[in-house]
Write a protein that holds these residues in place. Structure first.
Motif, PDB file in Angstrom:
ATOM      1  N   TYR A  22      18.161  28.737 -66.289  1.00 16.66           N
ATOM      2  CA  TYR A  22      17.081  29.732 -65.568  1.00 16.66           C
ATOM      3  C   TYR A  22      17.271  31.138 -66.057  1.00 16.66           C
ATOM      4  CZ  TYR A  22      15.676  26.103 -62.174  1.00 16.66           C
ATOM      5  OH  TYR A  22      15.259  24.930 -61.334  1.00 16.66           O
ATOM      6  N   ILE A  23      18.613  31.522 -65.745  1.00 18.92           N
ATOM      7  CA  ILE A  23      18.967  32.846 -66.366  1.00 18.92           C
ATOM      8  C   ILE A  23      18.669  33.262 -67.717  1.00 18.92           C
ATOM      9  CG2 ILE A  23      20.699  34.742 -66.450  1.00 18.92           C
ATOM     10  CD1 ILE A  23      21.715  33.405 -64.021  1.00 18.92           C
ATOM     11  N   GLY A  26      14.653  32.976 -68.220  1.00 10.36           N
ATOM     12  CA  GLY A  26      14.034  33.922 -67.784  1.00 10.36           C
ATOM     13  C   GLY A  26      14.310  35.413 -68.757  1.00 10.36           C
ATOM     14  N   VAL A  27      15.470  35.687 -69.107  1.00 13.34           N
ATOM     15  CA  VAL A  27      15.799  36.703 -69.858  1.00 13.34           C
ATOM     16  C   VAL A  27      15.077  36.665 -71.209  1.00 13.34           C
ATOM     17  CG1 VAL A  27      17.474  37.957 -71.171  1.00 13.34           C
ATOM     18  CG2 VAL A  27      17.828  37.242 -68.799  1.00 13.34           C
ATOM     19  N   TYR A 160       9.124  35.420 -64.112  1.00 10.33           N
ATOM     20  CA  TYR A 160      10.556  35.032 -64.951  1.00 10.33           C
ATOM     21  C   TYR A 160      11.588  36.086 -64.224  1.00 10.33           C
ATOM     22  CZ  TYR A 160       7.121  34.168 -68.720  1.00 10.33           C
ATOM     23  OH  TYR A 160       6.180  33.463 -69.496  1.00 10.33           O
ATOM     24  N   ILE A 164      15.284  34.497 -62.844  1.00  6.25           N
ATOM     25  CA  ILE A 164      16.583  34.992 -63.155  1.00  6.25           C
ATOM     26  C   ILE A 164      17.301  35.157 -61.834  1.00  6.25           C
ATOM     27  CG2 ILE A 164      17.697  36.822 -63.886  1.00  6.25           C
ATOM     28  CD1 ILE A 164      15.317  37.377 -65.993  1.00  6.25           C
TER      29      ILE A 164
END
Length: 206
Positions: A22-23, A26-27, A160, A164
């Motif tokens: 996810y992180i 998103g980044v 997004y 994160i």
């Protein structure tokens, strides 16, 4: 007990891996907003198909059919079907991309809500911290689903960021949950040893 600990460990590792994804996702989406959503959805469809095939192979190679309670085959089939749908209906999936991400976050929020209840039953004093984390995730996910933004790019950017934040909260909750379980198990072991010493038969001299 050992088998139970292995189950917990594998579950927590899986949750951490999902949260890291996810992180990272998103980044990357924030750093490269120019990426075409249809192309991204096609890549996601291919990835789902690959994951589904791996899960099905793992089901047969590890002989999971000999042990009830494992759902690699069903999960793999679901991933393949979703991947095929993403490839066949790329436009529709791209249009609903942010809503899909928000639904994933909402699902994680409900899991964190369950974890807060687990901690309460374990008599962990700070169970409410996980409840607050679940509440934050729910509010963020519902905001993304409600779509109060005027521009599509603003909606995507917010989603997004939510992805994160949810990943970070998930990792924090998993670490806290592991700590709480270890404290609870140590307390049970301590109580068991005290009970054993208390009921130990007295030795009488001749």
């Amino acid at each position: 007990m050992e088998q139970k600990e292995k189950t917990f460990e594998s579950t927590w590792i899986m949750l951490v891996c999902i949260s890291v994804a996810y992180i990272a996702g998103g980044v990357l989406l924030l750093l490269f907003p120019q990426v075409s959503l249809p192309a991204l959805c096609q890549a996601m469809g291919i990835l789902l198909i690959i994951v589904g095939i791996v899960l099905i192979f793992a089901y047969f190679l590890r002989k999971r059919y000999l042990t009830p309670g494992h759902f690699e085959f069903a999960g793999g089939a679901a991933c393949i079907l979703l991947g095929v749908f993403a490839l066949m209906r790329t436009g529709e999936v791209a249009f609903a991309f942010s809503q899909i991400l928000a639904l994933l976050v909402l699902g994680d929020s409900l899991v964190k809500l369950q974890y807060s209840t687990d901690l309460l039953r374990l008599q962990e004093k700070k169970w409410w911290a996980v409840l607050v984390a679940a509440g934050i995730s729910i509010v963020l996910a519902m905001t993304a689903l409600a779509n109060p933004f005027g521009k599509d790019q603003d909606r995507l950017t917010f989603t997004y960021v939510v992805l994160i934040a949810d990943g970070v909260l998930n990792i924090a909750v998993v670490l806290f949950l592991r700590y709480a379980h270890r404290v609870y198990e140590n307390q049970i072991l301590k109580n068991s040893m005290e009970d054993t010493e208390e009921f130990q038969p007295e030795e009488y001299g001749e």
